[in-house]
Scaffold this motif. Structure first.
Motif, PDB file in Angstrom:
ATOM      1  N   GLU A  28       0.837  -1.200   0.000  1.00  0.00           N
ATOM      2  CA  GLU A  28       0.000   0.000   0.000  1.00  0.00           C
ATOM      3  C   GLU A  28       0.877   1.259   0.000  1.00  0.00           C
ATOM      4  O   GLU A  28       0.421   2.339  -0.318  1.00  0.00           O
ATOM      5  N   LYS A  29       2.160   1.088   0.474  1.00  0.00           N
ATOM      6  CA  LYS A  29       3.104   2.207   0.443  1.00  0.00           C
ATOM      7  C   LYS A  29       4.273   1.820  -0.472  1.00  0.00           C
ATOM      8  O   LYS A  29       4.478   0.637  -0.740  1.00  0.00           O
ATOM      9  N   PRO A  30       5.065   2.814  -0.879  1.00  0.00           N
ATOM     10  CA  PRO A  30       6.189   2.511  -1.781  1.00  0.00           C
ATOM     11  C   PRO A  30       7.287   1.690  -1.102  1.00  0.00           C
ATOM     12  O   PRO A  30       7.287   1.532   0.130  1.00  0.00           O
ATOM     13  N   THR A  43      19.597   6.407  12.756  1.00  0.00           N
ATOM     14  CA  THR A  43      18.557   7.389  12.452  1.00  0.00           C
ATOM     15  C   THR A  43      17.646   6.871  11.358  1.00  0.00           C
ATOM     16  O   THR A  43      17.962   5.887  10.672  1.00  0.00           O
ATOM     17  N   ASP A  44      16.484   7.503  11.224  1.00  0.00           N
ATOM     18  CA  ASP A  44      15.501   7.123  10.203  1.00  0.00           C
ATOM     19  C   ASP A  44      14.937   8.412   9.596  1.00  0.00           C
ATOM     20  O   ASP A  44      15.120   9.513  10.135  1.00  0.00           O
ATOM     21  N   SER A  45      14.201   8.245   8.532  1.00  0.00           N
ATOM     22  CA  SER A  45      13.670   9.369   7.762  1.00  0.00           C
ATOM     23  C   SER A  45      12.864  10.347   8.619  1.00  0.00           C
ATOM     24  O   SER A  45      12.135   9.940   9.522  1.00  0.00           O
ATOM     25  N   ASN A  65       7.561   3.799  13.229  1.00  0.00           N
ATOM     26  CA  ASN A  65       7.625   2.335  13.129  1.00  0.00           C
ATOM     27  C   ASN A  65       9.004   1.713  13.431  1.00  0.00           C
ATOM     28  O   ASN A  65       9.123   0.799  14.257  1.00  0.00           O
ATOM     29  N   VAL A  66      10.043   2.221  12.766  1.00  0.00           N
ATOM     30  CA  VAL A  66      11.385   1.643  12.945  1.00  0.00           C
ATOM     31  C   VAL A  66      11.865   1.865  14.386  1.00  0.00           C
ATOM     32  O   VAL A  66      12.405   0.960  15.030  1.00  0.00           O
ATOM     33  N   THR A  67      11.610   3.053  14.898  1.00  0.00           N
ATOM     34  CA  THR A  67      12.021   3.368  16.278  1.00  0.00           C
ATOM     35  C   THR A  67      11.339   2.408  17.256  1.00  0.00           C
ATOM     36  O   THR A  67      11.965   1.931  18.208  1.00  0.00           O
ATOM     37  N   ASN A  94      21.315   3.558   9.164  1.00  0.00           N
ATOM     38  CA  ASN A  94      20.053   4.175   8.735  1.00  0.00           C
ATOM     39  C   ASN A  94      19.365   3.132   7.870  1.00  0.00           C
ATOM     40  O   ASN A  94      19.972   2.582   6.949  1.00  0.00           O
ATOM     41  N   CYS A  95      18.104   2.831   8.169  1.00  0.00           N
ATOM     42  CA  CYS A  95      17.409   1.773   7.423  1.00  0.00           C
ATOM     43  C   CYS A  95      17.222   2.126   5.956  1.00  0.00           C
ATOM     44  O   CYS A  95      16.972   1.241   5.147  1.00  0.00           O
ATOM     45  N   LEU A  96      17.329   3.417   5.628  1.00  0.00           N
ATOM     46  CA  LEU A  96      17.103   3.935   4.277  1.00  0.00           C
ATOM     47  C   LEU A  96      15.622   3.778   3.892  1.00  0.00           C
ATOM     48  O   LEU A  96      15.015   2.818   4.337  1.00  0.00           O
ATOM     49  N   PRO A  97      15.039   4.635   3.082  1.00  0.00           N
ATOM     50  CA  PRO A  97      15.676   5.719   2.342  1.00  0.00           C
ATOM     51  C   PRO A  97      16.126   6.871   3.236  1.00  0.00           C
ATOM     52  O   PRO A  97      15.474   7.173   4.238  1.00  0.00           O
ATOM     53  N   ALA A  98      17.248   7.503   2.848  1.00  0.00           N
ATOM     54  CA  ALA A  98      17.826   8.614   3.608  1.00  0.00           C
ATOM     55  C   ALA A  98      17.928   9.842   2.723  1.00  0.00           C
ATOM     56  O   ALA A  98      18.066   9.722   1.505  1.00  0.00           O
ATOM     57  N   MET A 108      10.754  12.103   7.002  1.00  0.00           N
ATOM     58  CA  MET A 108       9.557  12.197   6.151  1.00  0.00           C
ATOM     59  C   MET A 108       9.101  10.789   5.767  1.00  0.00           C
ATOM     60  O   MET A 108       9.161  10.397   4.603  1.00  0.00           O
ATOM     61  N   SER A 109       8.645  10.037   6.776  1.00  0.00           N
ATOM     62  CA  SER A 109       8.189   8.675   6.529  1.00  0.00           C
ATOM     63  C   SER A 109       7.120   8.650   5.446  1.00  0.00           C
ATOM     64  O   SER A 109       6.399   9.642   5.252  1.00  0.00           O
ATOM     65  N   TYR A 110       6.991   7.500   4.782  1.00  0.00           N
ATOM     66  CA  TYR A 110       5.970   7.326   3.735  1.00  0.00           C
ATOM     67  C   TYR A 110       4.612   7.784   4.258  1.00  0.00           C
ATOM     68  O   TYR A 110       4.194   7.377   5.350  1.00  0.00           O
ATOM     69  N   ALA A 130       5.525  -0.971  13.343  1.00  0.00           N
ATOM     70  CA  ALA A 130       6.696  -1.846  13.426  1.00  0.00           C
ATOM     71  C   ALA A 130       7.354  -2.032  12.060  1.00  0.00           C
ATOM     72  O   ALA A 130       6.730  -1.785  11.017  1.00  0.00           O
ATOM     73  N   HIS A 131       8.607  -2.476  12.115  1.00  0.00           N
ATOM     74  CA  HIS A 131       9.329  -2.880  10.891  1.00  0.00           C
ATOM     75  C   HIS A 131      10.250  -4.041  11.267  1.00  0.00           C
ATOM     76  O   HIS A 131      11.476  -3.913  11.259  1.00  0.00           O
ATOM     77  N   PRO A 132       9.658  -5.182  11.602  1.00  0.00           N
ATOM     78  CA  PRO A 132      10.462  -6.283  12.145  1.00  0.00           C
ATOM     79  C   PRO A 132      11.518  -6.832  11.194  1.00  0.00           C
ATOM     80  O   PRO A 132      12.591  -7.262  11.647  1.00  0.00           O
TER      81      PRO A 132
HETATM   82  N1  NVA Z   1       9.957   5.293   9.019  1.00  0.00           N
HETATM   83  C1  NVA Z   1      10.128   5.029   7.619  1.00  0.00           C
HETATM   84  C2  NVA Z   1      10.762   3.709   7.381  1.00  0.00           C
HETATM   85  C3  NVA Z   1      11.076   3.412   5.954  1.00  0.00           C
HETATM   86  C4  NVA Z   1      11.676   2.069   5.756  1.00  0.00           C
HETATM   87  C5  NVA Z   1       8.781   5.127   6.932  1.00  0.00           C
HETATM   88  O1  NVA Z   1       7.768   4.714   7.509  1.00  0.00           O
HETATM   89  O2  NVA Z   1       8.739   5.609   5.801  1.00  0.00           O
END
Ligand code: NVA
Ligand code: CP
Length: 310
Positions: free
Chosen positions: A47-49, A225-227, A160-162, A266-270, A229-231, A127-129
């Motif tokens: 549902e997301k990119p 760190t993480d984005s 989510n990632v945090t 960084n999980c990327l995208p960055a 600007m999350s999706y 989450a992002h397991p």
């Molecule tokens: N927090 C980010 C993670 C991308 C893998 C997002 O939700 O876009």
């Protein structure tokens, strides 16, 4: 009972270690596993990119002898044309595994409740397991251990990632300082803090939310760190968020405040100049592309585990 992976704490610490060890073995000797999911199919609902998640799952399934279907629901969101229960029950009649990247955690949970095959969360708002599995494989490779270290996390903590980083740090008895702006929009949700506090009681982990970036960096073995600007965050918010998060940007000074052998993740995208400077992400302490690669190996191990192949 069908097992699902909706958040990292759905697996025990022992299971996470077992999967990571299998991923190490699979990375070293991929050919040995090239028929382990022969004839099996993974449905990937998006549902997301995505770049990394989509490619690594698709390639991973192919490397195991199976097949992956990419199904975008961007234009017909789950639950609109038919309810999620019917989608889940129908899809499970065709495939052996379902992976989904959805906006809402409740949609993911519904999917898992009604699918009669294992469901893997490829990222929702909780989450992002799969990221954590790849990241802990990377940490094991770079640090040689999965215990006795401190992580400093910087930036968006309503994220989510945090949340999964907090959960896994709690499960492994680690120290984690989450440095983020004040305000409910940027802080972890109470439900996550409660779970993390419960998990920490059993392991002695020390997970803290702080507002000074240098405090979080001090004594850290890992800077994460993480984005910003999350999706799904509207583009109109970008400038306002950039200003709010700037005190938490990972700079060379932040890296210098951590341990001398600290690694940057960084999980990327960055976005260079946002969550981290170019100097940091392209510097010698950065292992972001190892993280990206390790998504492949760890997800192959996750799929084998959920299909009860080890
Ligand atoms: N927090 C980010 C993670 C991308 C893998 C997002 O939700 O876009
Ligand atoms: N880290 C991660 O999940 O990347 P993608 O959004 O590109 O899949």
């Amino acid at each position: 009972m069908i097992r699902h992976l909706l958040k990292i704490s759905d697996f025990s610490k022992a299971e996470i270690e077992k999967i990571i060890n299998k991923a190490v073995e699979m990375k070293e000797n991929p050919n040995k596993f090239d028929s382990t999911l022969k004839g099996e199919t993974l449905l990937m609902v998006f549902e997301k990119p995505s770049l990394r998640t989509r490619i690594s799952f698709e390639v991973g399934m192919q490397q195991l002898g199976g097949h992956a279907i990419f199904y975008s629901i961007k234009d017909s969101p789950l639950g609109r044309k038919e309810n999620i229960h019917d989608t889940a029950k129908s899809a499970a009649r065709y495939v052996n595994l379902i992976a989904a990247r959805l906006f809402k955690r409740h949609d993911l949970w519904d999917l898992a409740q009604y699918a009669e095959v294992p469901v893997i969360n490829m990222l929702d708002d909780f989450a992002h397991p799969c990221q954590m599995m790849g990241d802990f494989l990377t940490i094991k490779e770079k640090k040689g251990r999965l215990e006795d270290f401190k992580i400093g996390y910087f930036g968006d903590a309503y994220n989510n990632v945090t949340y999964d980083l907090m959960r896994i740090a709690a499960m492994f008895g680690l120290r984690l300082d989450v440095a983020c702006p004040k305000g409910a929009e940027f802080l972890p949700e109470q439900v996550v803090l409660d779970e993390v506090s419960q998990l920490s009681k059993e392991t002695g982990a020390k997970i803290e939310v702080v507002h000074n970036a240098f405090d979080a960096a001090k004594d850290s073995d890992i800077i994460y760190t993480d984005s910003w600007m999350s999706y799904g965050i509207p583009i109109e918010k970008e400038e306002e968020r950039r200003k709010i998060f700037m005190p938490y940007q990972v700079t060379q000074k932040i890296m210098e405040a951590a341990k001398p052998d600290a690694i940057f993740m960084n999980c990327l995208p960055a976005k260079r100049g946002y969550e981290q400077t170019t100097e940091v992400i392209d510097g010698s302490q950065s292992f972001v592309f190892d993280q990206a690669e390790n998504r492949l190996h760890s997800q192959k191990a996750i799929m084998l585990f959920l299909r009860e192949k080890f």
